[in-house]
Motif scaffolding. Structure first.
Motif, short mmCIF file in Angstrom:
data_model
loop_
_atom_site.label_atom_id
_atom_site.label_comp_id
_atom_site.label_asym_id
_atom_site.label_seq_id
_atom_site.Cartn_x
_atom_site.Cartn_y
_atom_site.Cartn_z
N ARG A 276 0.84 -1.20 0.00
CA ARG A 276 0.00 0.00 0.00
C ARG A 276 0.88 1.25 0.00
N MET A 277 1.89 1.27 0.86
CA MET A 277 2.77 2.45 0.92
C MET A 277 3.50 2.62 -0.41
N CYS A 279 2.38 1.81 -3.36
CA CYS A 279 1.42 2.41 -4.30
C CYS A 279 1.32 3.91 -4.07
N ALA A 280 1.34 4.30 -2.78
CA ALA A 280 1.21 5.73 -2.46
C ALA A 280 2.47 6.51 -2.82
N LYS A 281 3.59 5.83 -2.97
CA LYS A 281 4.86 6.53 -3.20
C LYS A 281 5.37 6.37 -4.63
N TYR A 283 5.15 3.62 -6.84
CA TYR A 283 5.58 2.31 -7.35
C TYR A 283 4.41 1.51 -7.93
#
Lengths: 301, 301, 301, 301
Positions: A276-277, A279-281, A283
């Motif tokens: 999830r992180m 996706c938020a950053k 990747y």
């Protein structure tokens, strides 16, 4: 060949498109539907019948395969206003190859049963390349007596068709595999990263892991460190392969299944959060092995 | 054989005892020391010289192997008041097979260098059984020119001696492998547990994982679910094998190395915490695959 | 005032500089040392004696305060070749205000005791602003009889001087507080982020949390969401405040202490990893409340 | 008083029972239903009408409060075969005080809207004691114009009625608060446990935390360490209070909401797993502050 009865196919996206084409290649008359009409055009040219709704497909074919992006889509296609179950014929065989919550598979199976049809879940592993080549793996859940009927169709699209048990167990097998895959991929990335920081050569470290108890598919077949292996996404700037958003989706399903069954999955849950992180950053579109890059210090620092 | 020069051996515990015996078997005169005098008795009967301190060993042997439980013990044995370095001869070869913080290995190597001796780290994998059978794996860090000299001795005790790079990389390789091992073991336990709760047969699930991308040593060689494999600790109430406290110790070393090198290891760190909780909840002496049991609902509930 | 005996001060960085100045302001003759000579210049102009080494300071002052960036620096300053303990006078009072591993504080206390000196750990909370204003909080560990002597000096620099117990407990108190702080800050960021995604107004959500059981310092005094409070780093693009690298350092100390004492700290350990990942992803110099931003979707996506 | 129109109440469990009684006390004619007929008996004696189904309640009352254990129960009571919506009158006000997935609240609101009724979510905080004393807190989501009508009823049962926004935000507020609560409770347990192991007195440590940035409701109002505070579950062998299973349930809802909205909640997710493990290890019925005990070494070891 001429005597083959038609097969319905609903959901002609990245995966559904090559899968349906393989059915055509094997001589099945195909009746298609997709929410985006343009997705059907190509099949019209191949001689397939194009319909207006899932219900229409159900009217014309008593074997239907669905390949949809998520649980709500699957619910809509089966039980929606113009869904399959509105016009399904008694005795029809409904095979859902979507990757969805196994609890939803069970719901749909029950709803199908109420109409006299048989529902099986048959999610795949293998990605777009395997879909094209016709060598997907299918993990199949549902009534055992129907397995052979399903297998007849699925072997047109895959090289490996595994019976897993009652309805929902196909999904369960896929979800469990992908959760373990995510965990060992992140673990491999952490171990390689730590080893490199401690002065080890990455190729040598991979070799040592692969002959020891740390060995796993992520270390020996799909190593996430650039320079260690050829022909894998890490050798190509993490392009291609299995996208981080897709992994995050599958881990979300694992999480929901674990929550519903009250099963503790401490690392599976942490793996979900890491993807999830990512996706938020930025990747989201990279292969899931890019977690190696995510965990490294940025070069600009 | 008669011409072999003596080899010192310090630390005759569960691992050191069979290792030193294998040196004796290969015809090396052995000079031993252990902090518990009774541990030396057996070696006296085998013809070994027993000494009063590590310094004494260093006076009589210019090749010394140490096998100690932790970083502080290693510091004491090398640099303590009666430590090896107090009386080590120039050019001596000091091989530490303990599993300790690689930063401590580097410190000891520097201290040894100041006395004109050579220090190598050579931690093992394989456990007591492999120590007895003489087929341990040694991961060796240190000056490359000395590797052959070390290998001559280590092959008496192990079947696999791998050169890893500069001092500390032997420890690094071992720590990274065991961190990845812990992560994939817990991941396997979670995936198997979730699959079972979702209705899958454990043997079938293991088979599916092992032919898919979730495959790892913990799933295909050391499966943690009772009934899936024979001859592994899970088939024997998690007795024998690699103890939970030992795994917690190695994960603690990985944690310290990661903290010192500022390397993010989110799953490695969580794995460490899980093995810590297991130690606190009565699993200290069980094999580390008992994490499967730890994550399951207690039967009495 | 004239009769005040000199006080040594070693370590004139961001924190040490204003702290030492406050001693000067209170009329203490100050004898300074810093590894960077230019850091001492300012103090020369203020009338302080500048020395060449920690040992020199120890020769001229029997009360010394140290303020250093990490455990290795503290070891070097106390026990190094030109360290304090090389020339410390019997009965000297040594106060270390660095934030370091409590196990190192204990080592240093023992080494000091061997020379007849008394060592106390007295880490601070409050940051550069509080250091300038002279209202730091000191958490003091060491022999209780010496607490008043230490307090006399510390009250020149802080408004709050708390006796915590034996040597190392000052560090322990600081580390435990900061670990809990990191955990509740990340928790607040997660809860606020989730609430916003679920449709809640951030100010209203903060108000609800603050009158309920979710209330914590991070939610009611230092809220990480821009727009909720004024005068906090989140209102100023996460500038100023307590930097992410400093938080990562303190969590690393908590981790090492937990590993050494075999204490499970599952969330503390995960908080450490999250701040490590933030350092790797460009947040190193931002206030630690920027974890709210780190967990949000990037705008460019 | 005589003119008050009847209010329906469905779900007379631990919480619903005292809540409904408070409505009776305030002079409302109450029409009740519970799936267990015996739960209704007591209300019959109090003069309430007992009905056969939620639909029957809807026929007789145009204001209905529901208090149910989970999302599936709420779905059944509202949209099931004999559910409220089968016979609800236009313009009815339906208030659901269950703690459920906010996505389900939204579904139910939509279904209610289709029948011309208004649905609001109004989960509570405060537990059985507060339910009896009539001082629950209600967090209310739904159309703002209807808030006053809802408040009239809710103030009979609670001392604090907060409007949170559109439908589902009442659930969101509760879920976010409880997620942060769980995180800070575990964090407090970890920090206290670590501090004790490092030699700090628990009362002193709690005092230091409470005057510092680690302060939170779990440290200053509900401290989990026996001996630190009186009148809290930790002073009474973790009996009473807010059970571990209930916390695990709420964290499961937070997890599902986070997964659905793709919000990273790394500590919230880990907190969920820790409470799941506690349920599996015999802590299900203890207060959630028993996590302090769970993380400590067992005495028998």
């Amino acid at each position: 060949m001429a005597s083959k009865t038609p097969v319905g196919f609903i959901g002609l996206g990245n995966m559904g498109n090559p899968m349906a084409k393989n059915l055509v290649k094997h001589g099945y008359p195909v009746i298609v539907y997709d929410v985006f009409p343009e997705a059907c055009k190509e099949f019209q040219d191949l001689g397939a019948q194009v319909t207006e709704s899932p219900a229409d497909v159900a009217e014309r074919a008593d074997r239907i395969i669905t390949m949809l992006p998520s649980s709500p889509h699957a619910k809509e296609v089966y039980t929606g206003r113009n869904g399959i179950l509105k016009k399904v014929k008694k005795g029809s065989l409904l095979i859902d190859s979507s990757t969805i919550d196994p609890a939803v598979s069970k719901e749909l199976a029950k709803a199908a049963e109420n109409t006299g049809a048989v529902f099986m879940d048959a999610p795949v592993s293998g990605g777009v390349g395997a879909a094209r080549a016709g060598n997907l793996t299918f993990m199949v859940g549902g009534v055992e007596q129907e397995f052979n009927a399903a297998k007849e169709l699925l072997t047109c699209m895959g090289s490996n068709v595994v019976y897993c048990g009652e309805v929902g167990t196909g999904q369960a097998a896929k979800i469990c595999n992908n959760m373990l895959l995510a965990i060992s991929m992140i673990g491999t990335a952490e171990a390689m990263n730590l080893g490199i920081r401690l002065g080890l050569d990455p190729k040598l470290l991979a070799k040592i892991l692969n002959m020891s108890s740390g060995r796993c598919w992520s270390s020996d077949t799909y190593n996430p460190v650039p320079g260690v292996m050829e022909g894998v996404p890490s050798a190509n700037n993490y392009q291609g392969g299995f996208g981080t958003t897709l992994m995050a989706k599958d881990l979300g399903l694992a999480q929901i299944s674990a929550t519903n069954t009250k099963t503790p999955v401490p690392l599976g849950s942490q793996a979900h959060q890491i993807y999830r992180m990512m996706c938020a950053k930025g990747y989201a579109m990279k292969d899931f092995s890019a977690v190696f890059q995510f965990l490294r210090e940025e070069e600009s620092l």
